[in-house]
Design an enzyme around this catalytic site. Structure first.
Site, mmCIF file in Angstrom:
data_model
loop_
_atom_site.group_PDB
_atom_site.id
_atom_site.type_symbol
_atom_site.label_atom_id
_atom_site.label_comp_id
_atom_site.label_asym_id
_atom_site.label_seq_id
_atom_site.Cartn_x
_atom_site.Cartn_y
_atom_site.Cartn_z
ATOM 1 N N LYS A 167 3.901 -8.948 11.695
ATOM 2 C CA LYS A 167 4.881 -8.391 10.753
ATOM 3 C C LYS A 167 6.051 -7.787 11.532
ATOM 4 O O LYS A 167 7.212 -7.950 11.152
ATOM 5 C CB LYS A 167 4.209 -7.342 9.854
ATOM 6 C CG LYS A 167 3.284 -7.983 8.821
ATOM 7 C CD LYS A 167 2.390 -7.003 8.081
ATOM 8 C CE LYS A 167 1.435 -7.787 7.172
ATOM 9 N NZ LYS A 167 0.425 -6.969 6.508
ATOM 10 N N GLN A 209 -1.383 -0.856 6.505
ATOM 11 C CA GLN A 209 -2.241 -2.022 6.684
ATOM 12 C C GLN A 209 -3.667 -1.721 6.199
ATOM 13 O O GLN A 209 -4.246 -0.693 6.547
ATOM 14 C CB GLN A 209 -2.249 -2.444 8.171
ATOM 15 C CG GLN A 209 -2.994 -3.719 8.457
ATOM 16 C CD GLN A 209 -2.338 -4.965 7.872
ATOM 17 O OE1 GLN A 209 -1.136 -4.994 7.629
ATOM 18 N NE2 GLN A 209 -3.129 -5.987 7.628
ATOM 19 N N ASP A 239 4.509 -3.965 -0.554
ATOM 20 C CA ASP A 239 3.270 -4.741 -0.677
ATOM 21 C C ASP A 239 3.015 -5.133 -2.137
ATOM 22 O O ASP A 239 2.281 -6.083 -2.399
ATOM 23 C CB ASP A 239 2.074 -3.891 -0.211
ATOM 24 C CG ASP A 239 1.525 -4.301 1.138
ATOM 25 O OD1 ASP A 239 1.622 -5.488 1.482
ATOM 26 O OD2 ASP A 239 0.976 -3.425 1.835
#
Ligand code: GUN
Length: 288
Positions: A53, A97, A120
């Protein structure tokens, strides 16, 4: 006939190239998209995802703010960090995460992320908007799956789509997106009786379960489009999806590989959402 490969890596590269141009333009206007990436603990898979990422941020011109914390961090410390990031104007998107180490309440942390920064798309605001067909952040993996279909001109309208997997972050939102595109959608899962019969009805078969060879070749309808969203590591250390790829590709018309399908697309859509968040923060019109 062997299926045509849906090249997620290529589609993702095209999306990121488009974003880079857009980001260059935003920077010329003084808008610098920023993504905060929070990694807790030492999980090797999570470390790799986070590194990918950050690499994508670099490639597109997004500023990444990296926060690496030990697995011993307390819930309160993590909440304090999320609050700081919520209030930091340089940060447009926040990614914590998952999975978080044992002992931490992931739901509370994810719900703490400001809806304006929830790139997200895992929070109640984003998921509620998806359900209501209102603009909002769409979670990256299902969004990426839809973009792969679009790139290969696979129109869900009038088709029967079967989504195997009912997770909040992939299966459920993907079913809603397919419905939005006028597919007739069935959500199946590990407890669906006669899973094979259900899958054989799928013109578009999307699988997000997390079990290697969950879908065998004989579960794929001739001519179907197969989107494999699983990531599993075999005992030999090979990365595979949920679909028995060699067998399925003999029956499908289109199929995504693992790796090189859903994975790179997830990252590209994260970059996309971060750019949308930065534009929103600057009061610009966005397409989310
Ligand atoms: N863990 C595995 N995939 C994801 C993702 O897309 N977002 C977050 N936050 N954690 C993940």
């Amino acid at each position: 006939m062997a299926a045509e490969l849906i090249d997620g890596k290529k589609v993702a590269a095209d999306i990121k190239a488009g974003l880079k141009t857009e980001i260059d333009g935003l920077k010329a206007q003084g808008i610098n998209p920023g993504l905060a990436v929070v990694l807790v603990g030492e999980d090797p898979a999570s470390k790799k995802y986070v590194a990918n990422k950050q690499k994508a941020c670099e490639a597109t011109g997004i500023t990444s703010f990296s926060h690496k914390l030990p697995a011993t961090v307390s819930q309160q410390e993590l909440i304090t960090l999320v609050d700081e990031l919520n209030n930091d104007p340089r940060v447009h998107g926040i990614l914590v995460q998952l999975p978080l180490p044992e002992g931490l309440d992931a739901k509370e942390i994810m719900n703490r992320i400001s809806p304006q920064k929830d790139v997200d798309g895992f929070g109640p605001d984003a998921l509620g908007k998806l359900m209501l067909d209102e603009p909002g952040f769409i979670s990256c993996t299902p969004h990426g799956a839809m973009k792969m279909l679009e790139a290969y001109n696979i129109d869900p309208k009038g088709k029967h789509a079967v989504v195997v997997g009912r997770s909040v972050i992939v299966g459920k939102p993907l079913a809603m997106l397919l419905l939005r595109k006028h597919a007739t959608v069935t959500i199946a899962h590990s407890r669906t009786p006669d899973l094979k019969d259900v899958c054989l009805k799928a013109d578009i078969l999307c699988v997000a379960v997390g079990k290697a060879k969950m879908i065998t070749g004989d579960m794929v309808k001739e001519g179907a489009a197969v989107v494999d969203i699983g990531i599993n590591v075999t005992p030999e250390g090979k990365l595979v999806g949920d679909v028995d790829f060699p067998a399925a590709k003999e029956r499908a018309a289109y199929i995504t590989p693992v790796p090189g399908g859903a994975g790179p697309m997830t990252i590209a859509m994260l970059m996309y959402n971060t750019v949308q968040a930065a534009k929103m923060a600057a009061g610009m019109k966005v397409e989310v």
